[in-house]
Design a protein around this motif. Structure first.
Motif, PDB file in Angstrom:
ATOM      1  N   UNK B  36       1.996   8.736  16.681  1.00  0.00           N
ATOM      2  CA  UNK B  36       1.610   9.725  17.685  1.00  0.00           C
ATOM      3  C   UNK B  36       2.657  10.819  17.871  1.00  0.00           C
ATOM      4  N   UNK B 124      -2.528  10.515  17.531  1.00  0.00           N
ATOM      5  CA  UNK B 124      -2.615   9.431  18.513  1.00  0.00           C
ATOM      6  C   UNK B 124      -3.931   8.687  18.375  1.00  0.00           C
ATOM      7  N   UNK B 125      -3.874   7.363  18.447  1.00  0.00           N
ATOM      8  CA  UNK B 125      -5.102   6.580  18.559  1.00  0.00           C
ATOM      9  C   UNK B 125      -5.619   6.744  19.994  1.00  0.00           C
ATOM     10  N   UNK B 126      -6.908   7.056  20.136  1.00  0.00           N
ATOM     11  CA  UNK B 126      -7.468   7.177  21.486  1.00  0.00           C
ATOM     12  C   UNK B 126      -8.532   6.116  21.755  1.00  0.00           C
ATOM     13  N   UNK B 160       5.774  -1.658  22.644  1.00  0.00           N
ATOM     14  CA  UNK B 160       5.638  -2.300  23.947  1.00  0.00           C
ATOM     15  C   UNK B 160       4.397  -1.808  24.677  1.00  0.00           C
ATOM     16  N   UNK B 161       4.138  -0.484  24.593  1.00  0.00           N
ATOM     17  CA  UNK B 161       3.027   0.087  25.363  1.00  0.00           C
ATOM     18  C   UNK B 161       1.665  -0.202  24.738  1.00  0.00           C
ATOM     19  N   UNK B 162       1.645  -1.059  23.719  1.00  0.00           N
ATOM     20  CA  UNK B 162       0.458  -1.324  22.915  1.00  0.00           C
ATOM     21  C   UNK B 162      -0.858  -1.358  23.689  1.00  0.00           C
ATOM     22  N   UNK B 163      -1.818  -0.604  23.176  1.00  0.00           N
ATOM     23  CA  UNK B 163      -3.171  -0.628  23.741  1.00  0.00           C
ATOM     24  C   UNK B 163      -4.186  -1.106  22.715  1.00  0.00           C
ATOM     25  N   UNK B 166      -5.409  -4.659  23.308  1.00  0.00           N
ATOM     26  CA  UNK B 166      -6.223  -4.801  24.518  1.00  0.00           C
ATOM     27  C   UNK B 166      -7.560  -4.083  24.374  1.00  0.00           C
ATOM     28  N   UNK B 167      -7.580  -2.946  23.678  1.00  0.00           N
ATOM     29  CA  UNK B 167      -8.856  -2.281  23.418  1.00  0.00           C
ATOM     30  C   UNK B 167      -9.766  -3.175  22.578  1.00  0.00           C
ATOM     31  N   UNK B 173      -1.458  -8.886  27.930  1.00  0.00           N
ATOM     32  CA  UNK B 173      -0.912  -8.572  29.257  1.00  0.00           C
ATOM     33  C   UNK B 173       0.276  -9.481  29.569  1.00  0.00           C
ATOM     34  N   UNK B 174       1.220  -8.927  30.304  1.00  0.00           N
ATOM     35  CA  UNK B 174       2.472  -9.633  30.580  1.00  0.00           C
ATOM     36  C   UNK B 174       2.622  -9.918  32.067  1.00  0.00           C
ATOM     37  N   UNK B 263      10.723  -0.265  28.021  1.00  0.00           N
ATOM     38  CA  UNK B 263      10.606  -1.631  28.509  1.00  0.00           C
ATOM     39  C   UNK B 263      10.444  -2.555  27.319  1.00  0.00           C
ATOM     40  N   UNK B 286       4.206  -8.885  21.078  1.00  0.00           N
ATOM     41  CA  UNK B 286       5.018  -9.585  22.092  1.00  0.00           C
ATOM     42  C   UNK B 286       5.895 -10.656  21.457  1.00  0.00           C
TER      43      UNK B 286
END
Lengths: 57, 396
Positions: B36, B124-126, B160-163, B166-167, B173-174, B263, B286
């Motif tokens: 990105x 960027x992946x959206x 870390x901000x991986x989406x 989750x998508x 989730x942590x 983070x 993770x």
């Protein structure tokens, strides 16, 4: 509502910590979608204190 | 309409992404890696420390161009100033070096390109393309233009901000106890011991530590990690580091060359890392070491295994969850026990008082440790403070 102030460093600490996956970071633009539950975790995790919860929607 | 079709699309061009792309392409898979940012490796969000042994394991040859400093060992500093020095004799090949990540990440991406992978920056992946519950590709914005790509497998190497996970329905989730919030300056004009990486533990950095990693004789990465569940007020992480630097005579004349935040996860590994057409590597999976917060080595290991499995899966045209489980099994065999053990140790370490840290570090400094291992450290502590070791004994 949630406000992002200028000290944001676009690091994504909030994105990865958000339990609802409601934050999107496009290089420098941070946006919140309707999945946000205003839990406040992003406010706390932000290393520089750039996210604020303000009164109103 | 689809703008392209690949066996593998890797989202994120950090070490995990580039290693995945390289190894998959080497086995003949068609690979696209998207990043990105407009520059791979920058801005750095990392303390940049890694051991020599971990580079050996993943077949990366040390290159002077991306090594900032090679250190003799590490110093662990307790709240009242006791210092336990870990040298090369005790740590063997685990002794460290400090990288120049801006160049390291580019070198790994270049290796991937050399193996045949395509790269797109400022892309960027959206969202994911999902059909009948299966991941079929990825929606992106590339240099401002929306595009869609189909893939046999999408790899979440998005940090870390991986989406991506989750998508696609993988739960990454942590918990607040498993997130560390970080801030770092690259400080120059400092008077640190450039032969050692330094770790300052205790209430200066609640639930984490402050690090001083040398870049050269005058410059060091000076950073802090604080456990999310121990943060008391917004912005406290940067404030704690600023306060520490102001009080430290070696550092308080230092001037920043950059400032970065971020983070890391300090969690056990997630239950699942693969699904039909979807796989996670690196920080997105993770798999950061919960004790050190180090992620580069594990990222490279996961990328290497993922790339090899994906390369073979591409030849077989089979990107099903069952096929991709080979990657998850390889990774778990290599890392799972270590991650769980270090996570349990972290859960105990975050409860210790400054006084206890002082006792532990003083003992280790005075008695010494022949060869570094959790077992040996506990043995030494037990010799003087058996009461402190009780809680840790199940980790041996």
């Amino acid at each position: 509502m949630i406000a992002v102030v200028e000290r944001c460093m676009h690091c994504g600490a909030c994105v990865g910590s958000c339990p609802s996956n409601a934050i999107y970071l496009n290089e420098v633009i941070l946006s919140f979608n309707s999945d946000c539950t205003k839990c406040g975790r992003c406010v706390k995790v932000c290393p520089v204190g750039a996210i604020r919860m303000e009164a109103g929607d | 309409m689809v703008d392209g079709k690949y066996d593998v699309i890797v989202v994120g061009a950090g070490p995990a992404g580039s290693m995945t792309a390289k190894h998959a392409a080497q086995k003949g898979a068609s690979v696209l890696m998207i990043e990105k940012r407009q520059e791979i490796g920058s801005p750095v969000r990392c303390g940049e420390g890694i051991s020599k042994a971990s580079l050996d394991e993943v077949g990366i040859k040390p290159d002077k161009r991306w090594i900032a400093a090679e250190v003799d060992g590490a110093k662990i500093v307790s709240p009242s100033g006791h210092v336990f020095t870990i040298n090369e004799r005790m740590a063997g090949n685990e002794v460290g070096m400090v990288l120049e990540r801006v160049l390291f990440d580019k070198a790994l991406a270049a290796d991937a390109a050399n193996a045949g992978a395509e790269i797109k920056v400022k892309t960027s992946a959206v969202g994911l393309k999902i059909e009948n519950g299966k991941v079929r590709g990825v929606k992106v914005i590339s240099h401002g233009e929306p595009m869609e790509f189909e893939a046999g497998c999408v790899v979440g190497a998005d940090g870390f901000e991986s989406q991506i996970g989750r998508w696609g329905g993988l739960d990454t989730n942590l918990k607040p106890n498993d997130i560390t919030s970080c801030f770092q300056y690259r400080l120059t004009n400092v008077d640190h011991d450039f032969r050692y990486c330094e770790f300052i533990i205790g209430s200066a950095a609640p639930g984490g530590y402050i690090w001083i990693f040398p870049k050269d004789e005058y410059t060091a990465n000076v950073g802090i990690g604080v456990l999310l569940s121990k943060i008391k007020s917004p912005g406290q992480v940067k404030q704690l580091l600023d306060r520490f630097i102001a009080k430290d005579e070696r550092l308080n004349k230092g001037q920043p060359l950059d400032a970065v935040s971020g983070a890391v996860s300090v969690s056990p590994p997630p239950d699942k890392l693969v699904k039909d057409g979807l796989l996670l590597v690196g920080d997105a999976a993770r798999i950061i070491d919960p004790i050190t917060g180090g992620g580069i080595a594990h990222a490279c290991i996961s990328g290497m295994h993922a790339g090899k499995v994906l390369g073979e899966a591409a030849q077989e045209k089979d990107f099903s969850e069952a096929r991709l489980m080979e990657y998850e099994n390889l990774l778990r065999n290599r890392l799972e026990n270590k991650l769980w053990r270090n996570w349990m140790a972290k859960e105990k370490l975050i409860t210790l008082s400054d006084e206890t840290f002082d006792k532990i570090i003083q003992t280790l400094a005075e008695v010494g440790v022949e060869k570094m291992s959790v077992g040996n450290i506990l043995k030494v502590i037990k010799s003087r403070h058996p009461e402190l070791v009780k809680e840790f004994e199940d980790l041996i």
